[in-house]
Scaffold this active site. Sequence first.
Site, PDB file in Angstrom:
ATOM      1  CB  ALA A   1      12.007   1.511   0.959  1.00 27.68           C
ATOM      2  CB  ALA A   2       9.000  -2.289  -1.381  1.00 24.45           C
TER       3      ALA A   2
ATOM      4  N   GLY B   1       6.447   1.035   3.802  1.00 25.38           N
ATOM      5  CA  GLY B   1       7.711   1.085   3.069  1.00 25.38           C
ATOM      6  C   GLY B   1       7.565   0.895   1.570  1.00 25.38           C
ATOM      7  CB  SER B   2       4.807   1.553  -0.820  1.00 25.74           C
ATOM      8  OG  SER B   2       4.810   2.708  -1.564  1.00 25.74           O
TER       9      SER B   2
ATOM     10  N   PRO C   1       0.833  -1.211   0.000  1.00 27.21           N
ATOM     11  CG  PRO C   1      -0.749  -1.546   1.683  1.00 27.21           C
ATOM     12  CD  PRO C   1       0.534  -2.094   1.131  1.00 27.21           C
TER      13      PRO C   1
ATOM     14  CB  ALA D   1      -0.305   2.766   3.679  1.00 28.21           C
ATOM     15  N   GLY D   2       2.713   3.587   5.518  1.00 28.79           N
ATOM     16  CA  GLY D   2       3.559   3.094   6.607  1.00 28.79           C
ATOM     17  C   GLY D   2       4.137   1.721   6.376  1.00 28.79           C
TER      18      GLY D   2
ATOM     19  CG  ASP E   1      10.762   2.825   5.441  1.00 34.91           C
ATOM     20  OD1 ASP E   1      10.816   2.603   6.661  1.00 34.91           O
ATOM     21  OD2 ASP E   1       9.814   3.411   4.888  1.00 34.91           O
TER      22      ASP E   1
HETATM   23  O1  PMV Z   1       5.738   5.589   6.652  1.00 38.72           O
HETATM   24  P1  PMV Z   1       6.973   4.860   6.209  1.00 38.72           P
HETATM   25  O2  PMV Z   1       6.758   3.436   5.858  1.00 38.72           O
HETATM   26  O3  PMV Z   1       7.678   5.605   5.125  1.00 38.72           O
HETATM   27  O4  PMV Z   1       7.973   4.847   7.502  1.00 38.72           O
HETATM   28  C1  PMV Z   1       8.503   6.049   8.000  1.00 38.72           C
HETATM   29  C2  PMV Z   1       9.295   5.816   9.251  1.00 38.72           C
HETATM   30  C3  PMV Z   1       9.732   7.117   9.960  1.00 38.72           C
HETATM   31  O5  PMV Z   1      10.431   6.707  11.141  1.00 38.72           O
HETATM   32  C4  PMV Z   1       8.541   7.956  10.370  1.00 38.72           C
HETATM   33  C5  PMV Z   1      10.646   7.948   9.076  1.00 38.72           C
HETATM   34  C6  PMV Z   1      12.039   7.359   8.880  1.00 38.72           C
HETATM   35  O6  PMV Z   1      12.723   7.830   7.950  1.00 38.72           O
HETATM   36  O7  PMV Z   1      12.466   6.473   9.627  1.00 38.72           O
END
Ligand code: PMV
Length: 330
Positions: A122-123, A119-120, A113, A116-117, A164
């Site tokens: 980065a993947a 790591g899309s 997703p 949405a937290g 990520d």
């Molecule tokens: O929302 P995501 O999956 O991109 O994760 C971000 C994680 C944070 O700690 C908020 C930012 C970071 O760079 O670590």
Amino acid sequence: MIRHVPKGDASLDARRLGMGAAPGKVILFGEHAVVYGRPAIAVPVACVQATAVVEVAPDGEHFTIEAPDIGQSWALDEAPANDPLALIVRATFDALEIAPAPPWTLTIRSTVPIAAGMGSGAAVSAAIVRALAQAAGCALSPEQVSALAYQGERLHHGTPSGIDNTVVSYARSVYFIKGQPPQPLTVAQPFWLVIADTGVRSPTRVAVGDVRRAWEADRPRYEALFDEIAAVVEEARATLAMGENARLGPLMARNQALLRALGVSSPELERLIDAAQRAGAQGAKLVGAGRGGNLIALVSAERAHAIADALREAGAVRTFVTKVGEPEDL
Ligand code: PMV
């Protein structure tokens, strides 16, 4: 029109030059504080993934990026400098010392997703790097893949910690401190998570930027919150290593309270966290940047699907059930 491709279609195989994949991830403990040098713990989530395929370009001339999930296709030499996919392609070619870009078509698909937290970004980046390296006949280490994917993270996030790109490139559970090599995370007893999506898209850059402004305005308060999050992460690391999973739920609740204090929770997240707990989850918290996106709920194997159902009834647009701590994750 759906074209039926018989198995082993030689013309397709002959066009394919390389392929790469990378999983999604969730941060179990420590998001946001990790940007400020505190530790965090994250695990890959293999039930979602990004894939990239490199083929010989049909026109034999241009390098083209295709993203059929969003119905888009564009030529590399026409992509603007801030196009995140073009940036990764160019960075990878620079690292592999390939110029000019060969006449290839890069097709990217992802079930992770977006915003949405999980790591899309980065993947997708790690999948692209792997596919291009394979097409060029080069073997890259996870560390090299991660370093290239980090360049995309900088565009997505502004000031990323690097967690990520690390988790998805190594595809392993990690204990991570910004700027240091990732340390493997010991998970003595596997456990189950339900991942639930609020359906609210929340770009990481925005939440990370807001936390930075708040930190600049009141450093003592935010540094103290980051220290408290770091203490939760250290306890969680020891707890996971000892297999004392019953202690993880209260640690998630503590981490969520601290994320709320940082200002990155949301009414939708809070509602679904309550719903998970009422349905029998041992603990729940937001994952990643927050403000929307996904949450995780710690569940027993027996209750996992009932809790996922309860979360969808409470408004989650999508749920995944995943087991953490399988040998291949460690
Ligand atoms: O929302 P995501 O999956 O991109 O994760 C971000 C994680 C944070 O700690 C908020 C930012 C970071 O760079 O670590």
